[in-house]
Motif scaffolding. Structure first.
Motif, PDB file in Angstrom:
ATOM      1  N   LEU A  71     -49.123   3.070  14.009  1.00  0.00           N
ATOM      2  CA  LEU A  71     -49.432   3.846  14.532  1.00  0.00           C
ATOM      3  C   LEU A  71     -48.453   3.790  16.179  1.00  0.00           C
ATOM      4  O   LEU A  71     -48.293   4.803  16.851  1.00  0.00           O
ATOM      5  N   TYR A  72     -49.047   3.140  16.574  1.00  0.00           N
ATOM      6  CA  TYR A  72     -48.040   2.454  18.275  1.00  0.00           C
ATOM      7  C   TYR A  72     -46.563   1.149  18.053  1.00  0.00           C
ATOM      8  O   TYR A  72     -46.857   0.715  17.638  1.00  0.00           O
ATOM      9  N   ASP A  73     -46.618   1.257  19.170  1.00  0.00           N
ATOM     10  CA  ASP A  73     -45.218  -0.124  19.559  1.00  0.00           C
ATOM     11  C   ASP A  73     -45.974  -1.109  20.252  1.00  0.00           C
ATOM     12  O   ASP A  73     -44.503  -1.685  20.996  1.00  0.00           O
ATOM     13  N   ASP A  74     -47.447  -1.501  20.075  1.00  0.00           N
ATOM     14  CA  ASP A  74     -47.606  -2.359  20.314  1.00  0.00           C
ATOM     15  C   ASP A  74     -46.758  -3.950  19.992  1.00  0.00           C
ATOM     16  O   ASP A  74     -46.636  -4.041  18.802  1.00  0.00           O
ATOM     17  N   PRO A  75     -46.927  -4.965  20.719  1.00  0.00           N
ATOM     18  CA  PRO A  75     -46.451  -6.023  20.030  1.00  0.00           C
ATOM     19  C   PRO A  75     -47.671  -7.053  19.317  1.00  0.00           C
ATOM     20  O   PRO A  75     -48.168  -6.590  20.402  1.00  0.00           O
ATOM     21  N   MET A  76     -47.209  -7.237  18.260  1.00  0.00           N
ATOM     22  CA  MET A  76     -47.989  -8.232  17.545  1.00  0.00           C
ATOM     23  C   MET A  76     -47.956  -9.471  18.231  1.00  0.00           C
ATOM     24  O   MET A  76     -47.223 -10.596  18.282  1.00  0.00           O
ATOM     25  N   PRO A  77     -48.971 -10.083  18.549  1.00  0.00           N
ATOM     26  CA  PRO A  77     -49.151 -10.979  19.946  1.00  0.00           C
ATOM     27  C   PRO A  77     -49.322 -11.692  18.993  1.00  0.00           C
ATOM     28  O   PRO A  77     -48.547 -13.189  19.697  1.00  0.00           O
ATOM     29  N   GLN A 109     -40.901  -0.263  16.476  1.00  0.00           N
ATOM     30  CA  GLN A 109     -41.699  -0.987  16.148  1.00  0.00           C
ATOM     31  C   GLN A 109     -40.915  -2.545  16.551  1.00  0.00           C
ATOM     32  O   GLN A 109     -40.199  -2.752  14.977  1.00  0.00           O
ATOM     33  N   VAL A 110     -41.862  -3.768  15.921  1.00  0.00           N
ATOM     34  CA  VAL A 110     -41.726  -5.006  15.976  1.00  0.00           C
ATOM     35  C   VAL A 110     -43.267  -6.076  15.502  1.00  0.00           C
ATOM     36  O   VAL A 110     -43.801  -5.454  16.311  1.00  0.00           O
ATOM     37  N   ASP A 118     -38.026  -5.938  23.767  1.00  0.00           N
ATOM     38  CA  ASP A 118     -36.940  -5.355  23.864  1.00  0.00           C
ATOM     39  C   ASP A 118     -35.417  -5.103  23.840  1.00  0.00           C
ATOM     40  O   ASP A 118     -35.074  -4.291  23.214  1.00  0.00           O
ATOM     41  N   ASP A 119     -35.628  -6.492  23.665  1.00  0.00           N
ATOM     42  CA  ASP A 119     -33.980  -7.343  22.702  1.00  0.00           C
ATOM     43  C   ASP A 119     -33.675  -5.915  21.943  1.00  0.00           C
ATOM     44  O   ASP A 119     -32.904  -6.082  21.401  1.00  0.00           O
ATOM     45  N   ILE A 120     -34.972  -6.760  21.170  1.00  0.00           N
ATOM     46  CA  ILE A 120     -34.205  -5.906  19.796  1.00  0.00           C
ATOM     47  C   ILE A 120     -35.237  -4.564  19.467  1.00  0.00           C
ATOM     48  O   ILE A 120     -34.363  -3.968  18.626  1.00  0.00           O
ATOM     49  N   VAL A 121     -35.778  -3.870  19.792  1.00  0.00           N
ATOM     50  CA  VAL A 121     -35.735  -2.325  20.501  1.00  0.00           C
ATOM     51  C   VAL A 121     -34.181  -1.471  20.541  1.00  0.00           C
ATOM     52  O   VAL A 121     -33.767  -1.045  20.044  1.00  0.00           O
ATOM     53  N   ALA A 122     -33.364  -2.330  21.549  1.00  0.00           N
ATOM     54  CA  ALA A 122     -32.203  -2.196  22.269  1.00  0.00           C
ATOM     55  C   ALA A 122     -31.559  -2.541  20.989  1.00  0.00           C
ATOM     56  O   ALA A 122     -29.567  -2.245  21.336  1.00  0.00           O
ATOM     57  N   GLY A 123     -31.302  -3.461  19.983  1.00  0.00           N
ATOM     58  CA  GLY A 123     -30.811  -3.393  18.849  1.00  0.00           C
ATOM     59  C   GLY A 123     -30.015  -4.494  19.419  1.00  0.00           C
ATOM     60  O   GLY A 123     -28.606  -5.199  18.908  1.00  0.00           O
TER      61      GLY A 123
END
Length: 287
Positions: A117-123, A183-184, A199-204
């Motif tokens: 449900l959230y956009d938190d990173p997988m630690p 989401q990542v 942020d790199d991944i979300v930005a493509g």
């Protein structure tokens, strides 16, 4: 509302249609189970699919939390209203009662899905494996218990490895869709090792770093597959159909290693005939 009478055929038919459309890998694998057990395997898969889709059905995390709480309450007998008016909940509850299955693993699955449900990173890699275990391995283990009809089917460690391998592969396949919505699931420690940020991944922005990170996750999936091969002898043959989805993992991983594969843009599919062939071959394999 359910039709009059005590039969839950309507609920199981709904689950079958839902899984056939939304989770064909598990649907086709369920066809290798005895006919009497297929509806129960499909009820588990339908429940998993319903919970996995919660984020898609809500506009923000809070209503998603409410929906997940409803499932917790339904599993624990605390939901308000007629839970059995919901076809998936009705079939799932019937399955849990008939097969005398523990409910806590499914409550844990719901808890794990809060992450979606959230956009938190997988630690970390360990956190990712734990997420995969609670969302995929538990389904395999419970499916084995259904097929064993009350006997201990063995293969508890095998279920863990099979579920993690299958879920890791699914998350890699879904990377383009997850990235577009912020989401990542790739763990922060692997990303950091390759100089990639969320942020790199979300930005493509993928590039060699993301390709390397995905290769590391594929290698992790293959390590769990290797453990499956070592642990296969611990499983009762009767429970084997619950483990069949793991037979598809290698095919998906190879598809990601073809020239031109882009983790952020490529759609990774296997032709249906090849899925059916891989499942058939795995179903015939001696324990």
């Amino acid at each position: 509302m359910p039709p009059a009478g005590r039969s839950l055929d309507w609920a199981y038919a709904h689950c079958e249609a839902l899984v056939r459309e939304g989770d064909p890998d598990r649907y086709f694998a369920s066809l290798y189970a005895p006919a009497a057990h297929r509806p129960h395997l499909q009820a588990l898969a339908a429940f998993s699919l319903e919970v996995a889709r919660v984020r898609d059905a809500v506009s923000s995390p809070l209503p998603g939390e409410v929906r997940l709480q409803w499932w917790r309450d339904a599993l624990q007998g605390e939901a308000r209203g007629d839970v059995r008016a919901h076809p998936v909940a009705a079939a799932l509850d019937d399955t849990l009662v008939r097969a005398r299955l523990p409910r806590q693993p499914l409550v844990d699955l719901v808890d794990a899905r809060v992450f979606d449900l959230y956009d938190d990173p997988m630690p970390s890699t360990g956190d990712l494996e734990g997420y995969c275990g609670e969302t995929a391995s538990s389904l395999i283990r419970l499916g084995g218990l259904i097929l064993a009809e009350g006997r201990e089917p063995g293969g508890a460690a095998l279920a863990g490895h099979a579920g993690v391998a299958y879920a890791l592969t699914g998350l890699l396949r879904a990377l383009p869709w997850h990235a577009r919505r912020g989401q990542v699931y790739l763990p922060a420690d692997i990303l950091a090792a390759h100089g990639v940020t969320r942020d790199d991944i979300v930005a493509g922005r993928g590039g060699p770093g993301l390709a390397g990170a995905c290769a590391d996750v594929r290698a992790l999936a293959r390590r769990h597959l290797a453990s499956c091969a070592r642990d296969r002898a611990t499983l009762s043959p009767a429970a084997a159909p619950a483990y069949l989805p793991a037979a598809l993992v290698e095919g998906y991983l190879r598809a990601m290693e073809r020239p031109g594969y882009d983790p952020l843009r490529s759609v990774v599919e296997i032709p249906r005939w090849r899925i059916l062939w891989r499942l058939w071959r795995a179903a015939r394999r001696p324990a």
